[in-house]
Design a protein around this motif. Structure first.
Motif, PDB file in Angstrom:
ATOM      1  N   ASP A   1      34.513  40.439  32.117  1.00 56.19           N
ATOM      2  CA  ASP A   1      34.259  39.483  33.299  1.00 56.19           C
ATOM      3  C   ASP A   1      35.347  39.625  34.407  1.00 56.19           C
ATOM      4  OD1 ASP A   1      32.922  38.110  35.218  1.00 56.19           O
ATOM      5  OD2 ASP A   1      32.594  36.437  33.665  1.00 56.19           O
ATOM      6  N   LEU A   2      34.968  40.533  35.394  1.00 55.87           N
ATOM      7  CA  LEU A   2      36.037  40.632  36.582  1.00 55.87           C
ATOM      8  C   LEU A   2      35.445  40.305  37.970  1.00 55.87           C
ATOM      9  CD1 LEU A   2      37.601  44.059  35.408  1.00 55.87           C
ATOM     10  CD2 LEU A   2      38.539  41.997  35.183  1.00 55.87           C
ATOM     11  N   THR A   3      34.456  39.299  37.954  1.00 53.53           N
ATOM     12  CA  THR A   3      33.887  38.714  38.778  1.00 53.53           C
ATOM     13  C   THR A   3      34.564  37.650  39.402  1.00 53.53           C
ATOM     14  OG1 THR A   3      32.599  37.130  37.473  1.00 53.53           O
ATOM     15  CG2 THR A   3      31.442  39.271  38.068  1.00 53.53           C
ATOM     16  N   SER A   4      34.441  37.383  40.774  1.00 55.90           N
ATOM     17  CA  SER A   4      35.304  36.484  41.527  1.00 55.90           C
ATOM     18  C   SER A   4      34.556  36.121  42.763  1.00 55.90           C
ATOM     19  CB  SER A   4      36.847  36.933  41.849  1.00 55.90           C
ATOM     20  OG  SER A   4      36.682  38.153  42.561  1.00 55.90           O
ATOM     21  N   ILE A   5      35.127  35.219  43.475  1.00 51.12           N
ATOM     22  CA  ILE A   5      34.580  34.751  44.916  1.00 51.12           C
ATOM     23  C   ILE A   5      35.029  35.586  45.612  1.00 51.12           C
ATOM     24  CG2 ILE A   5      34.406  32.998  46.596  1.00 51.12           C
ATOM     25  CD1 ILE A   5      32.809  32.512  43.757  1.00 51.12           C
ATOM     26  N   VAL A   6      36.007  36.052  45.903  1.00 56.16           N
ATOM     27  CA  VAL A   6      37.002  36.987  46.684  1.00 56.16           C
ATOM     28  C   VAL A   6      37.530  38.081  45.823  1.00 56.16           C
ATOM     29  CG1 VAL A   6      37.289  35.324  48.597  1.00 56.16           C
ATOM     30  CG2 VAL A   6      39.096  35.778  46.798  1.00 56.16           C
ATOM     31  N   PRO A   7      37.400  39.654  46.685  1.00 56.15           N
ATOM     32  CA  PRO A   7      38.154  40.376  46.032  1.00 56.15           C
ATOM     33  C   PRO A   7      39.496  40.363  45.320  1.00 56.15           C
ATOM     34  CG  PRO A   7      37.015  41.182  48.165  1.00 56.15           C
ATOM     35  CD  PRO A   7      37.481  39.743  48.234  1.00 56.15           C
ATOM     36  N   LYS A   8      39.652  40.855  44.161  1.00 55.70           N
ATOM     37  CA  LYS A   8      40.728  40.508  43.333  1.00 55.70           C
ATOM     38  C   LYS A   8      41.037  41.648  42.338  1.00 55.70           C
ATOM     39  CE  LYS A   8      41.328  36.289  44.133  1.00 55.70           C
ATOM     40  NZ  LYS A   8      42.514  35.618  44.918  1.00 55.70           N
ATOM     41  N   VAL A   9      40.266  42.660  42.331  1.00 48.16           N
ATOM     42  CA  VAL A   9      40.389  43.926  41.447  1.00 48.16           C
ATOM     43  C   VAL A   9      40.043  45.059  41.853  1.00 48.16           C
ATOM     44  CG1 VAL A   9      40.333  42.427  39.111  1.00 48.16           C
ATOM     45  CG2 VAL A   9      38.248  43.525  40.233  1.00 48.16           C
ATOM     46  N   ASN A  10      40.626  45.971  41.410  1.00 43.56           N
ATOM     47  CA  ASN A  10      40.253  47.333  41.999  1.00 43.56           C
ATOM     48  C   ASN A  10      39.473  48.199  41.013  1.00 43.56           C
ATOM     49  OD1 ASN A  10      42.322  48.198  40.815  1.00 43.56           O
ATOM     50  ND2 ASN A  10      43.441  48.388  42.980  1.00 43.56           N
ATOM     51  N   ASN A  11      39.413  49.505  41.284  1.00 46.50           N
ATOM     52  CA  ASN A  11      38.928  50.643  40.324  1.00 46.50           C
ATOM     53  C   ASN A  11      40.070  50.824  39.239  1.00 46.50           C
ATOM     54  OD1 ASN A  11      36.737  50.930  42.174  1.00 46.50           O
ATOM     55  ND2 ASN A  11      37.313  53.165  42.501  1.00 46.50           N
ATOM     56  N   THR A  12      41.263  50.832  39.504  1.00 51.98           N
ATOM     57  CA  THR A  12      42.105  50.966  38.440  1.00 51.98           C
ATOM     58  C   THR A  12      41.985  49.940  37.282  1.00 51.98           C
ATOM     59  OG1 THR A  12      43.815  51.956  40.006  1.00 51.98           O
ATOM     60  CG2 THR A  12      44.647  51.144  37.972  1.00 51.98           C
ATOM     61  N   VAL A  13      42.026  48.591  37.927  1.00 55.13           N
ATOM     62  CA  VAL A  13      41.895  47.638  36.805  1.00 55.13           C
ATOM     63  C   VAL A  13      40.685  47.795  36.095  1.00 55.13           C
ATOM     64  CG1 VAL A  13      41.782  45.200  36.635  1.00 55.13           C
ATOM     65  CG2 VAL A  13      43.238  46.124  38.423  1.00 55.13           C
ATOM     66  N   VAL A  14      39.531  48.036  36.780  1.00 50.07           N
ATOM     67  CA  VAL A  14      38.114  48.144  35.734  1.00 50.07           C
ATOM     68  C   VAL A  14      38.288  49.353  34.817  1.00 50.07           C
ATOM     69  CG1 VAL A  14      35.675  48.720  36.259  1.00 50.07           C
ATOM     70  CG2 VAL A  14      37.011  47.172  37.738  1.00 50.07           C
ATOM     71  N   THR A  15      38.815  50.552  35.388  1.00 46.90           N
ATOM     72  CA  THR A  15      39.146  51.557  34.379  1.00 46.90           C
ATOM     73  C   THR A  15      39.952  51.281  33.157  1.00 46.90           C
ATOM     74  OG1 THR A  15      38.676  53.039  36.212  1.00 46.90           O
ATOM     75  CG2 THR A  15      39.934  53.937  34.270  1.00 46.90           C
ATOM     76  N   MET A  16      40.882  50.727  33.509  1.00 51.15           N
ATOM     77  CA  MET A  16      41.975  50.158  32.423  1.00 51.15           C
ATOM     78  C   MET A  16      41.197  49.352  31.485  1.00 51.15           C
ATOM     79  SD  MET A  16      45.632  48.529  32.754  1.00 51.15           S
ATOM     80  CE  MET A  16      45.001  47.198  33.803  1.00 51.15           C
ATOM     81  N   MET A  17      40.607  48.114  31.834  1.00 53.49           N
ATOM     82  CA  MET A  17      39.802  47.554  30.870  1.00 53.49           C
ATOM     83  C   MET A  17      38.920  48.064  30.129  1.00 53.49           C
ATOM     84  SD  MET A  17      40.994  44.259  31.401  1.00 53.49           S
ATOM     85  CE  MET A  17      41.970  43.296  32.621  1.00 53.49           C
TER      86      MET A  17
END
Length: 435
Positions: A55-71
């Motif tokens: 779950d990488l949802t948030s109210i304001v932008p916190k993550v990018n593609n690199t983080v999602v890919t790593m997870m």
């Protein structure tokens, strides 16, 4: 939880047979923080099972593609649930000038709406792009093979091709929620019917209310035939004709939850003879809130069938409309006091049904405003605004609009300031992805 982890870390008593269970129970943010505590916790947090539900949802932008890919790569073939994007502020409907018959909210309906707008663009380093889901389809689609739940919110740069590519790698998907993405409903549903035959829950909310008229009848028929397990269907803010809606509602024999809120062109004709026989017999929730073209006569006919004993499992109905219901002759002629609808009888004779019928004061008027923006990235949309005058001449706006068009919670970013800390195996440095 934190004190227990600290004690276990200091004592060195986290056994191999049990520590993975502890870490896999943490949410994504807590897991990242725990991994940054020490090298031992970092090692424990690298287990793929810990990333089964991301779950990488948030109210304001916190993550990018690199983080999602790593997870996703850490989860590998163990990935079961993935939630990405920017959540709008929570909204709570408090009723309008007329008392509602009930204020209960069905569990399948999210407590937020894309129309509760927030600034979604952050720094480039914290922006998700169209390739954020690419990891699901790499390595032969290993990461997406067992994915059960995919929720995507307000990812501005996501397009039809990128979303369809991701869905093609998710044959086990059961739950798909798409809110505020700039993708066409037709393309998405075609991809679902082609690749996700096990799907049970579909929730789509348009980023351009009333403008997406892409859905075609063959697409509806294919979806019904190829995805027979759908029990929950929500298509909010789209332009939907009754014959298409009827194909979907009648075709899904297991359907229990239906939500066409803020959809255009839906008059309610699709409800005729729906509850008799095997059609619609399992329907429990019916939400037609703020459907501009919903007709009073069709609502009355539907509730009469409910009184006659149809829809035996029905327990929630929402026909509230901040614009009032449309007359049979002309939808511009609005009905704010639906005297022809047997609301009281339904409450008396079918007390198990929660009926929400909330309308503005009589004397309100409809103002239709077409907004056309010629810029490349514009969200050309049809906005419907309702205003009425109180007895002292002051302006009154129905509070039921809060679910769809209000700009609430603009000062709550700090309260939801989620920070994801990633502790890399090769370094003791902590990368904070939020500012």
């Amino acid at each position: 939880m934190w004190s227990l982890l600290r004690e276990l870390g200091q004592m060195g008593n986290i056994e191999n047979s049990g520590h993975f269970l502890v870490f896999s129970a943490l949410d994504t943010q807590s897991l990242c923080h725990t991994a940054a505590t020490c090298s031992m916790f970092n090692k424990c947090a690298m287990d793929p099972l810990c990333y089964a539900n991301i779950d990488l949802t948030s109210i304001v932008p916190k993550v990018n593609n690199t983080v999602v890919t790593m997870m996703i790569q850490r989860a590998g073939k163990n990935l079961l649930s993935l939630k990405l994007g920017i959540l709008p502020g929570s909204t709570v409907s408090t009723g309008t000038s007329r008392p509602a018959y009930s204020i209960n909210i069905p569990v399948d309906t999210p407590v937020f709406s894309w129309h509760d707008k927030r600034t979604r663009q952050g720094k480039e380093s914290c922006v998700l792009t169209r390739s954020c889901l690419l990891s699901l389809s790499t390595d032969g689609g290993a990461a997406g093979a067992l994915l059960r739940k995919l929720h995507l919110y307000n990812i501005d740069r996501m397009d039809n091709a990128a979303l369809c590519t991701a869905l093609s790698a998710c044959p086990s998907l059961l739950d798909l929620e798409v809110v505020g993405l700039h993708v066409e409903l037709r393309h998405t549903l075609e991809s679902v019917s082609t690749n996700c035959h096990l799907i049970e829950r579909l929730f789509f909310e348009s980023s351009k209310t009333g403008r997406d008229d892409s859905l075609k009848s063959p697409t509806c028929a294919d979806l019904v035939n190829r995805c027979p397990n759908v029990t929950s269907l929500a298509l909010r803010g789209f332009k939907l004709q009754d014959h298409k809606v009827r194909t979907l509602v009648k075709g899904f024999r297991k359907l229990k939850f239906v939500d066409f809120s803020t959809s255009y062109s839906v008059t309610g004709i699709f409800l005729r003879n729906l509850g008799s026989g095997t059609n619609g017999q399992f329907l429990e929730f019916l939400i037609l809130r703020d459907c501009m073209h919903l007709k009073e006569v069709e609502v009355a006919r539907f509730l009469s069938s409910v009184l006659a004993g149809d829809f035996k499992f029905l327990r929630y109905i929402d026909i509230s409309n901040r614009e009032g219901l449309a007359s049979d002759e002309d939808w511009y002629d609005r009905c704010y006091t639906p005297s022809n609808i047997p609301l009281s009888r339904v409450q008396e004779e079918r007390p198990e049904i929660c009926l929400l019928a909330d309308f503005p004061k009589e004397g309100s008027f409809v103002e239709v405003e077409h907004i056309i923006d010629s810029e490349v990235n514009s969200d050309a949309s049809l906005q419907l605004q309702l205003s009425s005058q109180t007895s002292d001449g002051s302006s009154f706006m129905s509070s039921s609009e809060s679910s769809y068009t209000s700009d609430q919670g603009s000062g709550n970013e700090d309260g939801h300031n989620t920070t994801y800390a990633i502790y890399e195996e090769s370094s003791d440095e902590i990368e904070f992805l939020a500012t």
